[in-house]
Design a protein around this motif. Structure first.
Motif, PDB file in Angstrom:
ATOM      1  N   GLU A 142       0.856  -1.186   0.000  1.00  0.00           N
ATOM      2  CA  GLU A 142       0.000   0.000   0.000  1.00  0.00           C
ATOM      3  C   GLU A 142       0.879   1.218   0.000  1.00  0.00           C
ATOM      4  OE1 GLU A 142      -2.725   0.227   3.262  1.00  0.00           O
ATOM      5  OE2 GLU A 142      -4.331  -0.417   1.907  1.00  0.00           O
ATOM      6  N   HIS A 143       0.487   2.237  -0.749  1.00  0.00           N
ATOM      7  CA  HIS A 143       1.288   3.460  -0.769  1.00  0.00           C
ATOM      8  C   HIS A 143       1.240   4.142   0.607  1.00  0.00           C
ATOM      9  CE1 HIS A 143       3.095   7.156  -1.853  1.00  0.00           C
ATOM     10  NE2 HIS A 143       1.974   7.854  -1.777  1.00  0.00           N
ATOM     11  N   GLN A 144       2.417   4.393   1.142  1.00  0.00           N
ATOM     12  CA  GLN A 144       2.503   5.076   2.441  1.00  0.00           C
ATOM     13  C   GLN A 144       2.602   6.580   2.182  1.00  0.00           C
ATOM     14  OE1 GLN A 144       2.250   3.740   5.496  1.00  0.00           O
ATOM     15  NE2 GLN A 144       1.926   1.734   4.567  1.00  0.00           N
ATOM     16  N   SER A 145       1.450   7.181   1.896  1.00  0.00           N
ATOM     17  CA  SER A 145       1.484   8.632   1.691  1.00  0.00           C
ATOM     18  C   SER A 145       1.810   9.320   3.011  1.00  0.00           C
ATOM     19  CB  SER A 145       0.123   9.124   1.200  1.00  0.00           C
ATOM     20  OG  SER A 145       0.153  10.531   1.098  1.00  0.00           O
ATOM     21  N   ILE A 146       2.565  10.413   2.888  1.00  0.00           N
ATOM     22  CA  ILE A 146       2.827  11.240   4.068  1.00  0.00           C
ATOM     23  C   ILE A 146       1.495  11.710   4.670  1.00  0.00           C
ATOM     24  CG2 ILE A 146       3.754  13.514   4.748  1.00  0.00           C
ATOM     25  CD1 ILE A 146       6.047  11.661   4.288  1.00  0.00           C
ATOM     26  N   ALA A 147       0.479  11.835   3.794  1.00  0.00           N
ATOM     27  CA  ALA A 147      -0.829  12.317   4.252  1.00  0.00           C
ATOM     28  C   ALA A 147      -1.441  11.424   5.327  1.00  0.00           C
ATOM     29  CB  ALA A 147      -1.777  12.415   3.062  1.00  0.00           C
ATOM     30  N   ARG A 148      -1.054  10.155   5.352  1.00  0.00           N
ATOM     31  CA  ARG A 148      -1.604   9.223   6.352  1.00  0.00           C
ATOM     32  C   ARG A 148      -1.116   9.529   7.771  1.00  0.00           C
ATOM     33  NH1 ARG A 148      -3.131   3.983   4.290  1.00  0.00           N
ATOM     34  NH2 ARG A 148      -2.463   3.712   2.133  1.00  0.00           N
ATOM     35  N   TYR A 149      -0.032  10.300   7.879  1.00  0.00           N
ATOM     36  CA  TYR A 149       0.624  10.500   9.178  1.00  0.00           C
ATOM     37  C   TYR A 149       0.468  11.949   9.621  1.00  0.00           C
ATOM     38  CZ  TYR A 149       2.506   5.959   8.068  1.00  0.00           C
ATOM     39  OH  TYR A 149       2.605   4.626   7.747  1.00  0.00           O
ATOM     40  N   PRO A 150      -0.504  12.219  10.512  1.00  0.00           N
ATOM     41  CA  PRO A 150      -0.855  13.611  10.855  1.00  0.00           C
ATOM     42  C   PRO A 150       0.338  14.453  11.289  1.00  0.00           C
ATOM     43  CG  PRO A 150      -2.383  12.069  11.875  1.00  0.00           C
ATOM     44  CD  PRO A 150      -1.344  11.239  11.207  1.00  0.00           C
ATOM     45  N   LYS A 151       1.259  13.871  12.065  1.00  0.00           N
ATOM     46  CA  LYS A 151       2.396  14.656  12.573  1.00  0.00           C
ATOM     47  C   LYS A 151       3.346  15.052  11.437  1.00  0.00           C
ATOM     48  CE  LYS A 151       2.039  15.567  16.777  1.00  0.00           C
ATOM     49  NZ  LYS A 151       1.696  16.974  16.866  1.00  0.00           N
ATOM     50  N   LEU A 152       3.380  14.216  10.398  1.00  0.00           N
ATOM     51  CA  LEU A 152       4.206  14.554   9.237  1.00  0.00           C
ATOM     52  C   LEU A 152       3.436  15.478   8.293  1.00  0.00           C
ATOM     53  CD1 LEU A 152       5.720  11.020   8.436  1.00  0.00           C
ATOM     54  CD2 LEU A 152       6.850  12.953   9.566  1.00  0.00           C
ATOM     55  N   ALA A 153       2.150  15.160   8.087  1.00  0.00           N
ATOM     56  CA  ALA A 153       1.346  15.929   7.129  1.00  0.00           C
ATOM     57  C   ALA A 153       1.264  17.405   7.512  1.00  0.00           C
ATOM     58  CB  ALA A 153      -0.045  15.321   7.020  1.00  0.00           C
ATOM     59  N   GLU A 154       1.308  17.687   8.811  1.00  0.00           N
ATOM     60  CA  GLU A 154       1.143  19.090   9.241  1.00  0.00           C
ATOM     61  C   GLU A 154       2.343  19.963   8.835  1.00  0.00           C
ATOM     62  OE1 GLU A 154       0.634  18.524  13.468  1.00  0.00           O
ATOM     63  OE2 GLU A 154       2.767  18.857  13.872  1.00  0.00           O
ATOM     64  N   ARG A 155       3.419  19.353   8.388  1.00  0.00           N
ATOM     65  CA  ARG A 155       4.571  20.134   7.929  1.00  0.00           C
ATOM     66  C   ARG A 155       5.019  19.702   6.522  1.00  0.00           C
ATOM     67  NH1 ARG A 155       9.417  19.536  11.251  1.00  0.00           N
ATOM     68  NH2 ARG A 155       8.293  19.328  13.209  1.00  0.00           N
ATOM     69  N   SER A 156       4.074  19.163   5.747  1.00  0.00           N
ATOM     70  CA  SER A 156       4.453  18.614   4.436  1.00  0.00           C
ATOM     71  C   SER A 156       3.678  19.231   3.290  1.00  0.00           C
ATOM     72  CB  SER A 156       4.179  17.102   4.393  1.00  0.00           C
ATOM     73  OG  SER A 156       4.969  16.435   5.334  1.00  0.00           O
ATOM     74  N   ILE A 157       4.360  19.303   2.171  1.00  0.00           N
ATOM     75  CA  ILE A 157       3.671  19.602   0.915  1.00  0.00           C
ATOM     76  C   ILE A 157       3.783  18.341   0.060  1.00  0.00           C
ATOM     77  CG2 ILE A 157       5.716  20.841  -0.025  1.00  0.00           C
ATOM     78  CD1 ILE A 157       3.513  22.616  -1.486  1.00  0.00           C
ATOM     79  N   ILE A 158       2.647  17.822  -0.355  1.00  0.00           N
ATOM     80  CA  ILE A 158       2.599  16.539  -1.071  1.00  0.00           C
ATOM     81  C   ILE A 158       2.197  16.826  -2.522  1.00  0.00           C
ATOM     82  CG2 ILE A 158       1.463  14.276  -1.192  1.00  0.00           C
ATOM     83  CD1 ILE A 158       0.976  14.577   1.873  1.00  0.00           C
ATOM     84  N   ILE A 159       2.961  16.229  -3.433  1.00  0.00           N
ATOM     85  CA  ILE A 159       2.783  16.556  -4.850  1.00  0.00           C
ATOM     86  C   ILE A 159       2.428  15.303  -5.640  1.00  0.00           C
ATOM     87  CG2 ILE A 159       4.095  17.315  -6.899  1.00  0.00           C
ATOM     88  CD1 ILE A 159       5.567  19.246  -4.873  1.00  0.00           C
TER      89      ILE A 159
END
Ligand code: PMP
Ligand code: GLN
Length: 385
Positions: free
Chosen positions: A213-230
């Motif tokens: 399964e793709h481990q999107s950064i979006a799945r991880y709230p602590k990472l997503a709050e400081r990430s830009i996903i493209i």
């Protein structure tokens, strides 16, 4: 034309991207082009009809700077369904001119003079020029051969008070390696307590194999709050020439991103945005993309199983790395050129994705091709003894 010598290059060591160089060589020598990553088959007729429908309906003028709302809403819905996180289409999603524009605008808007940006190598080739143009300094960490796993201890050693950003890419171009959940836990650990922003290039989010399964950064709230996903619809819907991508990020990051996007891209092709927004209602195509490309990977690799190439694992993307060390000890750039000219198959030498051009005798082949194209390529590659 004669011209005065008035220029100092801002990118003195950067030439033409290898994708154009090898594609041009493929054309010149009439070789099968497995170099640049693009499909040699068409996108769905339905998608083309939808673009036509919206063109005829008169959706032919500027779109909003952030992209049309129905497409941002469709992306928000898709992201929530896949990764259980809600991005606000109003403030946290922007439609871009392919992933390339998104990467450039993200780096331009977030990296300042003197900032350090961590890059894992081999790395897709548009990150470093953007970092340099922004006045930043790329700091390199090699992925571990031959599986190309991330060595988190090595990465951590490169973090300094100047580190502004880490660029990650999974599934990874050119290696086909993917993040595991454990990778993201380690990432979380090393960035906790820092102000590091993550740029996560997930253009191959739907092209993942073997049940992973793709481990999107979006799945991880602590990472997503400081990430830009493209991400990129070019990859997902076989339309790399349409130049349609997007990014998602928390509002504070997106606000800065949009300041640059509005003056670099301004807006993105309007009828294509409407068409893709409607097409996204049909989830089957992107949900089955991994299976679709896995068959192509397997067809290519099965064809080569009795060759002298060593097949590296490819767990995602539409690229396969082949180690040719049992065939030749030529430099990979030289071998790739000879393969194109003498054997009629164009690939990408992987050394170009390293700042110091490390040559591990590995070439990248794009298997996003029709069965008959792959068959012909295999036949030619089997001639290498
Ligand atoms: N990132 C990666 C890892 C890629 O492979 C590509 C090219 N396919 C891009 C970004 C750029 O994507 P786009 O064609 O949407 O600009
Ligand atoms: N992303 C594609 C690849 O990796 C090519 C994009 C390009 O030509 N710049 O081959």
């Amino acid at each position: 034309m004669k011209y005065p010598n008035i220029l100092a290059s801002k990118l003195p060591n950067i030439g033409t991207t290898i994708f154009a160089v090898m594609s041009n060589m493929a054309d010149e020598y009439n070789a099968i082009n497995m170099s640049r990553g693009f499909p040699d088959f068409n996108c769905s007729d339905k998608l083309i009809s939808l673009v036509n429908k919206y063109m005829k309906k008169g959706y032919n003028q500027y779109a909003p700077i952030e992209g049309i709302m129905p497409l941002r809403e469709a992306i928000s819905k898709k992201t929530e369904e896949l990764y259980s996180v809600k991005y606000n289409p109003e403030t946290e999603i922007t439609i871009t001119g392919g992933a390339t524009e998104a990467i450039n605008a993200a780096i331009t808007s977030l990296v300042q003079e003197g900032d350090e940006v961590l890059v894992l190598e081999p790395a897709y080739d548009c990150y470093v020029p953007a970092i340099k143009l922004a006045g930043g300094q790329p700091i390199f960490t090699p992925l571990k051969e031959p599986s190309y796993r991330i060595d988190w201890d090595e990465l951590q050693k490169n973090i300094t008070p100047q580190t502004k950003m880490i660029i990650l890419n999974s599934p990874q171009n050119p290696t086909g390696a993917i993040f595991s959940a454990e990778d993201l836990q380690k990432l979380n650990k090393i960035i906790t307590g820092t102000n590091i922003i993550i740029l996560s290039d997930e253009v191959y989010e739907h092209i993942i194999f073997d049940g992973y399964e793709h481990q999107s950064i979006a799945r991880y709230p602590k990472l997503a709050e400081r990430s830009i996903i493209i991400s990129s619809f070019g990859k997902t819907f076989h339309v790399t020439g349409w130049r349609l991508g997007y990014c998602i990020a928390p509002e504070n990051i997106m606000k800065e991103f949009r300041k640059v996007h509005q003056f670099s891209m301004y807006t993105v092709n309007t009828p294509i945005q409407y068409a893709v927004a409607e097409y996204l209602n049909d989830k089957e195509e992107y949900l089955n993309l991994g299976k679709f490309f896995q068959q192509k990977r397997d067809f290519f690799n099965t064809g080569l199983k009795d060759s002298k190439f060593i097949i590296r694992p490819s767990l995602g993307t539409y690229f396969q790395l082949l180690d040719y060390s049992k065939i030749s000890d030529e430099k990979d750039t030289v071998f790739a050129e000879r393969l194109t000219k003498e054997y009629g198959v164009a690939s990408i030498p992987v050394s170009v994705f390293y700042h110091d051009k490390i040559d591990n005798k590995v070439l990248r082949f794009c298997f996003a091709k029709k069965t008959e194209t792959i068959e012909k390529a295999v036949e030619k590659l089997l001639k290498l003894k």
